[in-house]
Design an enzyme around this catalytic site. Structure first.
Site, mmCIF file in Angstrom:
data_model
loop_
_atom_site.group_PDB
_atom_site.id
_atom_site.type_symbol
_atom_site.label_atom_id
_atom_site.label_comp_id
_atom_site.label_asym_id
_atom_site.label_seq_id
_atom_site.Cartn_x
_atom_site.Cartn_y
_atom_site.Cartn_z
ATOM 1 N N ARG A 15 -12.952 -1.425 18.885
ATOM 2 C CA ARG A 15 -13.623 -1.923 17.837
ATOM 3 C C ARG A 15 -12.651 -1.966 16.441
ATOM 4 O O ARG A 15 -12.327 -2.890 15.873
ATOM 5 C CB ARG A 15 -14.986 -1.061 17.378
ATOM 6 C CG ARG A 15 -15.910 -1.938 16.680
ATOM 7 C CD ARG A 15 -15.546 -1.951 15.180
ATOM 8 N NE ARG A 15 -15.410 -0.555 14.562
ATOM 9 C CZ ARG A 15 -14.857 -0.537 13.309
ATOM 10 N NH1 ARG A 15 -14.495 -1.582 12.632
ATOM 11 N NH2 ARG A 15 -14.605 0.583 12.856
ATOM 12 N N ASP A 16 -12.279 -0.831 15.904
ATOM 13 C CA ASP A 16 -11.616 -0.773 14.954
ATOM 14 C C ASP A 16 -10.133 -1.355 15.036
ATOM 15 O O ASP A 16 -9.586 -2.258 14.209
ATOM 16 C CB ASP A 16 -11.223 0.644 14.272
ATOM 17 C CG ASP A 16 -10.979 0.780 12.902
ATOM 18 O OD1 ASP A 16 -11.004 -0.362 12.310
ATOM 19 O OD2 ASP A 16 -10.579 1.846 12.464
ATOM 20 N N HIS A 207 -10.761 10.473 10.923
ATOM 21 C CA HIS A 207 -10.284 9.159 11.479
ATOM 22 C C HIS A 207 -9.146 8.557 10.379
ATOM 23 O O HIS A 207 -9.361 8.573 9.195
ATOM 24 C CB HIS A 207 -11.702 8.103 10.985
ATOM 25 C CG HIS A 207 -11.256 6.684 11.345
ATOM 26 N ND1 HIS A 207 -11.582 6.086 12.394
ATOM 27 C CD2 HIS A 207 -10.728 5.858 10.534
ATOM 28 C CE1 HIS A 207 -11.429 4.753 12.427
ATOM 29 N NE2 HIS A 207 -10.704 4.678 11.200
ATOM 30 N N HIS A 209 -5.749 6.266 9.569
ATOM 31 C CA HIS A 209 -4.747 5.231 9.783
ATOM 32 C C HIS A 209 -3.373 5.667 9.497
ATOM 33 O O HIS A 209 -3.269 6.431 8.506
ATOM 34 C CB HIS A 209 -5.191 4.218 9.089
ATOM 35 C CG HIS A 209 -6.428 3.281 9.535
ATOM 36 N ND1 HIS A 209 -6.660 2.003 10.106
ATOM 37 C CD2 HIS A 209 -7.751 3.757 9.697
ATOM 38 C CE1 HIS A 209 -7.495 1.565 10.479
ATOM 39 N NE2 HIS A 209 -8.469 2.612 10.129
ATOM 40 N N CYS A 240 -4.783 -2.548 8.532
ATOM 41 C CA CYS A 240 -5.701 -2.382 7.739
ATOM 42 C C CYS A 240 -5.777 -3.857 6.921
ATOM 43 O O CYS A 240 -4.731 -4.255 6.397
ATOM 44 C CB CYS A 240 -5.066 -1.343 6.678
ATOM 45 S SG CYS A 240 -6.034 -1.083 5.120
ATOM 46 N N ASN A 249 -4.607 2.413 13.577
ATOM 47 C CA ASN A 249 -5.104 3.683 13.792
ATOM 48 C C ASN A 249 -4.149 4.415 14.286
ATOM 49 O O ASN A 249 -3.073 4.145 14.611
ATOM 50 C CB ASN A 249 -6.240 3.841 14.691
ATOM 51 C CG ASN A 249 -7.542 2.990 14.114
ATOM 52 O OD1 ASN A 249 -7.788 1.877 14.325
ATOM 53 N ND2 ASN A 249 -8.402 3.703 13.362
HETATM 54 ZN ZN ZN Z 1 -10.529 2.547 10.468
#
Ligand code: ZN
Length: 306
Positions: A15-16, A207, A209, A240, A249
């Site tokens: 997803r991310d 979480h 990055h 990002c 990530n």
């Molecule tokens: Zn993220």
């Protein structure tokens, strides 16, 4: 050898990670990606998001992805939702865990979700109750908790206050996200301790990055501050949107390598993760940011066995 602490890794690559990919991947490739990370030991996977397909074309096949995944004992398929409509879709599609995001800065929340932070908190309280009623595990992420691309520094008091508010819904877990990759370890240590104090008894997840190469250092700071669950994406994919050339990530395989060699147990197989990283490069048609996909682990598996 001391007994190993368990650190849970939530795989967010599907997803991310994939969300910011310029080309839309075939559903079958996404499904294979998810099946591979589960075969490699992941037990919680953010598989898709239930958002407006016009805004995020990569996630337009959310229902098809879920349909193609076998139900597995002990595996959580997480769907990201931003409103009630998203929740209803996620429940109907068969997600057994949902994640909602509330952005710590109002400007970013408006840009990302079209409503104020306050409105997102209200939506979360409604979503969490409805999810619990549907037998789906709800958790919530406080996004941009370490800095905002529009407003700059985000005051810790604001993050702590949002944590208090979202905790009213008794979430399974609250995550603190460095969405744009600006955080540093000292900030992680302090924010984790302040949020924990504000919401005792609720598990915290982090979480990170790797936009400014502090991702793994931040992850280790979180672990040392007592956080037992971290998000990561295979190969470190997931750039990002506010830093176009940035890496994504923190890479799952690098997190596994660092933690396992620091006496933590993740349940994720490093070799399998590296293999999936290589496979992912082929699917994306370019190298992934993660460095272990190039360097490999250490010691080599054969030497370990000998
Ligand atoms: Zn993220």
């Amino acid at each position: 050898m001391t007994s190993k602490h368990r650190i849970e890794i939530v795989e967010v690559g599907p997803r991310d990670g994939l969300q910011s990919e310029p080309g839309v991947l075939p559903t079958a490739t996404k499904v294979e990606f998810i099946n591979r990370v589960i075969a490699g030991g992941a037990r919680r996977v953010e598989v898709t998001s239930f958002v407006n397909p016009k805004k995020v074309p990569q996630m337009a096949d959310a229902e098809e992805v879920l349909k193609a995944l076998p139900r597995r004992e002990g595996v959580h398929y997480i769907g990201l939702v931003l409103n009630r409509k998203g929740l209803d879709r996620a429940v109907a599609a068969g997600c057994n865990e949902i994640g909602m995001a509330v952005v710590a800065s109002n400007t970013f929340n408006q840009r990302n979700q079209g409503v104020t932070t306050e409105e997102s908190i209200a939506a979360w309280l409604d979503i969490a109750a409805a999810a619990q009623q549907a037998g789906v595990v709800p958790q919530v992420t406080i996004s941009a908790a370490f800095g905002c691309p529009f407003e700059g520094e985000v005051p810790m008091e604001r993050v702590v206050e949002i944590a208090r508010r979202v905790a009213e819904a008794h979430p399974f877990e609250i995550a603190l996200a460095d969405t744009i990759g600006v955080g540093v370890p000292a900030q992680v240590t302090e924010l984790v301790s302040r949020v924990r104090e504000a919401v005792p008894g609720i598990a915290l997840r982090c979480h990170f990055h790797n936009t400014r190469n502090t991702g793994l250092a931040n992850a280790f700071a979180a672990v040392q501050a007592g956080v037992r669950t971290l998000d990561a994406s295979l190969g470190g994919i997931g750039g990002c949107p506010f830093a176009p050339a940035a890496t994504g990530n923190i890479p799952t395989e690098e997190l596994v390598y660092m933690l396992e060699r620091s006496c933590y147990h993740t349940g994720v197989a490093l070799d399998a993760a590296i293999e999936t990283g290589k496979w992912l490069q082929e699917q994306l048609g370019r190298p992934v940011p993660g460095m272990l996909v190039k360097a490999g682990g250490f010691p080599k598996p054969a030497a370990q066995a000998a």
